[in-house]
Design an enzyme around this catalytic site. Structure first.
Site, PDB file in Angstrom:
ATOM      1  N   GLY A  57     -84.313   3.896 109.707  1.00 32.09           N
ATOM      2  CA  GLY A  57     -83.130   4.107 110.544  1.00 32.09           C
ATOM      3  C   GLY A  57     -82.290   5.317 110.167  1.00 32.09           C
ATOM      4  O   GLY A  57     -81.736   5.990 111.039  1.00 32.09           O
ATOM      5  N   ASP A 112     -77.993   4.413 108.020  1.00 25.29           N
ATOM      6  CA  ASP A 112     -77.499   4.574 109.388  1.00 25.29           C
ATOM      7  C   ASP A 112     -76.445   3.511 109.672  1.00 25.29           C
ATOM      8  O   ASP A 112     -75.410   3.793 110.273  1.00 25.29           O
ATOM      9  CB  ASP A 112     -78.652   4.508 110.407  1.00 25.29           C
ATOM     10  CG  ASP A 112     -79.523   3.266 110.228  1.00 25.29           C
ATOM     11  OD1 ASP A 112     -79.546   2.704 109.111  1.00 25.29           O
ATOM     12  OD2 ASP A 112     -80.180   2.852 111.188  1.00 25.29           O
ATOM     13  N   ASP A 115     -74.767  -3.679 108.064  1.00 23.86           N
ATOM     14  CA  ASP A 115     -74.466  -4.786 108.963  1.00 23.86           C
ATOM     15  C   ASP A 115     -74.065  -5.995 108.098  1.00 23.86           C
ATOM     16  O   ASP A 115     -72.905  -6.133 107.709  1.00 23.86           O
ATOM     17  CB  ASP A 115     -75.709  -5.040 109.822  1.00 23.86           C
ATOM     18  CG  ASP A 115     -75.504  -6.066 110.916  1.00 23.86           C
ATOM     19  OD1 ASP A 115     -74.384  -6.571 111.069  1.00 23.86           O
ATOM     20  OD2 ASP A 115     -76.478  -6.384 111.630  1.00 23.86           O
ATOM     21  N   PHE A 165     -74.754  -4.786 119.857  1.00 18.45           N
ATOM     22  CA  PHE A 165     -76.127  -4.379 119.547  1.00 18.45           C
ATOM     23  C   PHE A 165     -76.286  -2.922 119.936  1.00 18.45           C
ATOM     24  O   PHE A 165     -76.343  -2.567 121.105  1.00 18.45           O
ATOM     25  CB  PHE A 165     -77.136  -5.247 120.291  1.00 18.45           C
ATOM     26  CG  PHE A 165     -78.499  -5.174 119.660  1.00 18.45           C
ATOM     27  CD1 PHE A 165     -78.947  -6.172 118.819  1.00 18.45           C
ATOM     28  CD2 PHE A 165     -79.307  -4.060 119.859  1.00 18.45           C
ATOM     29  CE1 PHE A 165     -80.180  -6.078 118.187  1.00 18.45           C
ATOM     30  CE2 PHE A 165     -80.547  -3.954 119.235  1.00 18.45           C
ATOM     31  CZ  PHE A 165     -80.981  -4.969 118.399  1.00 18.45           C
ATOM     32  N   ARG A 178     -84.908   5.076 118.966  1.00 12.85           N
ATOM     33  CA  ARG A 178     -84.442   5.806 117.771  1.00 12.85           C
ATOM     34  C   ARG A 178     -84.166   7.278 118.092  1.00 12.85           C
ATOM     35  O   ARG A 178     -83.370   7.920 117.430  1.00 12.85           O
ATOM     36  CB  ARG A 178     -85.510   5.755 116.670  1.00 12.85           C
ATOM     37  CG  ARG A 178     -85.764   4.374 116.070  1.00 12.85           C
ATOM     38  CD  ARG A 178     -86.581   4.548 114.798  1.00 12.85           C
ATOM     39  NE  ARG A 178     -87.206   3.333 114.314  1.00 12.85           N
ATOM     40  CZ  ARG A 178     -86.652   2.468 113.469  1.00 12.85           C
ATOM     41  NH1 ARG A 178     -85.424   2.668 113.041  1.00 12.85           N
ATOM     42  NH2 ARG A 178     -87.311   1.408 113.047  1.00 12.85           N
TER      43      ARG A 178
HETATM   44  C1  PRP Z   1     -81.461  -1.613 109.378  1.00 15.85           C
HETATM   45  C2  PRP Z   1     -80.590  -0.474 108.872  1.00 15.85           C
HETATM   46  C3  PRP Z   1     -80.197  -0.928 107.495  1.00 15.85           C
HETATM   47  C4  PRP Z   1     -80.161  -2.436 107.625  1.00 15.85           C
HETATM   48  C5  PRP Z   1     -78.758  -2.912 107.699  1.00 15.85           C
HETATM   49  O1  PRP Z   1     -82.752  -1.446 108.899  1.00 15.85           O
HETATM   50  O2  PRP Z   1     -81.293   0.747 108.858  1.00 15.85           O
HETATM   51  O3  PRP Z   1     -81.131  -0.532 106.509  1.00 15.85           O
HETATM   52  O4  PRP Z   1     -80.853  -2.781 108.838  1.00 15.85           O
HETATM   53  O5  PRP Z   1     -78.696  -4.294 107.872  1.00 15.85           O
HETATM   54  P1  PRP Z   1     -78.043  -5.291 106.834  1.00 15.85           P
HETATM   55  O6  PRP Z   1     -76.746  -4.702 106.378  1.00 15.85           O
HETATM   56  O7  PRP Z   1     -77.838  -6.533 107.673  1.00 15.85           O
HETATM   57  O8  PRP Z   1     -78.997  -5.506 105.728  1.00 15.85           O
HETATM   58  P2  PRP Z   1     -84.013  -2.270 109.428  1.00 15.85           P
HETATM   59  O9  PRP Z   1     -84.409  -3.281 108.395  1.00 15.85           O
HETATM   60  O10 PRP Z   1     -83.747  -2.757 110.811  1.00 15.85           O
HETATM   61  O11 PRP Z   1     -85.157  -1.194 109.430  1.00 15.85           O
HETATM   62  P3  PRP Z   1     -85.161   0.300 109.993  1.00 15.85           P
HETATM   63  O12 PRP Z   1     -84.250   1.113 109.094  1.00 15.85           O
HETATM   64  O13 PRP Z   1     -86.584   0.722 109.875  1.00 15.85           O
HETATM   65  O14 PRP Z   1     -84.662   0.287 111.413  1.00 15.85           O
END
Ligand code: PRP
Length: 192
Positions: A57, A112, A115, A165, A178
């Site tokens: 991300g 990025d 959450d 979202f 993306r």
């Molecule tokens: C997303 C984002 C963060 C994480 C945040 O990654 O890039 O790394 O979620 O979420 P959290 O605070 O609830 O842990 P994801 O695992 O979706 O993978 P990606 O980066 O490949 O999209």
């Protein structure tokens, strides 16, 4: 999927290309200043800060951020997955580790989005075990609505207080969107 179909799926643009560009520039300047002389750097060997991009991300944000930092930096990549791969919520798995040691380095983790906070606290814990000089955190989006683990965010591009979202600028839904140059809301009817 055509350009028209993608746009139809985005309910609203939350952060435009221009807003992201301006904010990224501000963050880059702050980072340069903070790690400059008399600043926050703690590396006793005087090496530049090591920015760690959390794939996938953060790739787009990282690419733009590093070009807004006018001072020396190095970078590396790590890949973790927090959900969507069969693991239970809150569980984080390491897909690809760093390629260089971080002992004694000033590490700046670049995300990025933060959450729940599970991913970043997993990374912080893991990095701390390797004895870096410092660890700081930079995220483009600090989404506080669903925070489960308290984390100190040192650089945040935008605060997102609603549980929305969002996709684009590196963020996906089912690996799509993306490559949008802005961050938008995905219409609920397109979320399965
Ligand atoms: C997303 C984002 C963060 C994480 C945040 O990654 O890039 O790394 O979620 O979420 P959290 O605070 O609830 O842990 P994801 O695992 O979706 O993978 P990606 O980066 O490949 O999209």
């Amino acid at each position: 999927m055509s350009d028209r179909l993608i746009k139809e799926r985005i309910g609203a643009v939350l952060f435009s290309e221009q807003a992201i560009r301006e904010r990224t520039h501000e963050l880059g300047m702050r980072i340069a200043q903070d790690y400059g002389p008399g600043g926050l750097a703690r590396d006793t060997q005087g090496r530049p800060p090591l920015l760690v991009c959390v794939l996938h991300g953060a790739l787009v944000f990282m690419a733009d951020l590093v070009r807004q930092i006018p001072t020396e930096i190095e970078y590396d990549f790590i890949c973790v997955s927090s959900y969507g791969n069969g693991t239970s919520p809150g569980e984080v798995s390491l897909i690809k580790d760093l390629e260089r040691p971080i002992k004694g380095r000033d590490v700046l983790i670049v995300e990025d989005i933060i959450d729940t906070g599970n991913t970043i606290s997993y990374l912080r814990r893991g990095f701390a075990a390797h004895d870096p000089a410092s660890i700081r955190i930079c995220t483009l989006i600090d989404k506080v609505a669903r925070r489960e683990v308290q984390v100190e965010v040192n650089y945040a591009g935008f605060l997102l207080e609603e549980d929305a979202f969002i996709v684009g600028y590196g963020m996906d839904y089912g690996e799509l969107y993306r490559n949008l140059p802005y961050i938008g809301l995905l219409k609920p009817k397109y979320i399965r």
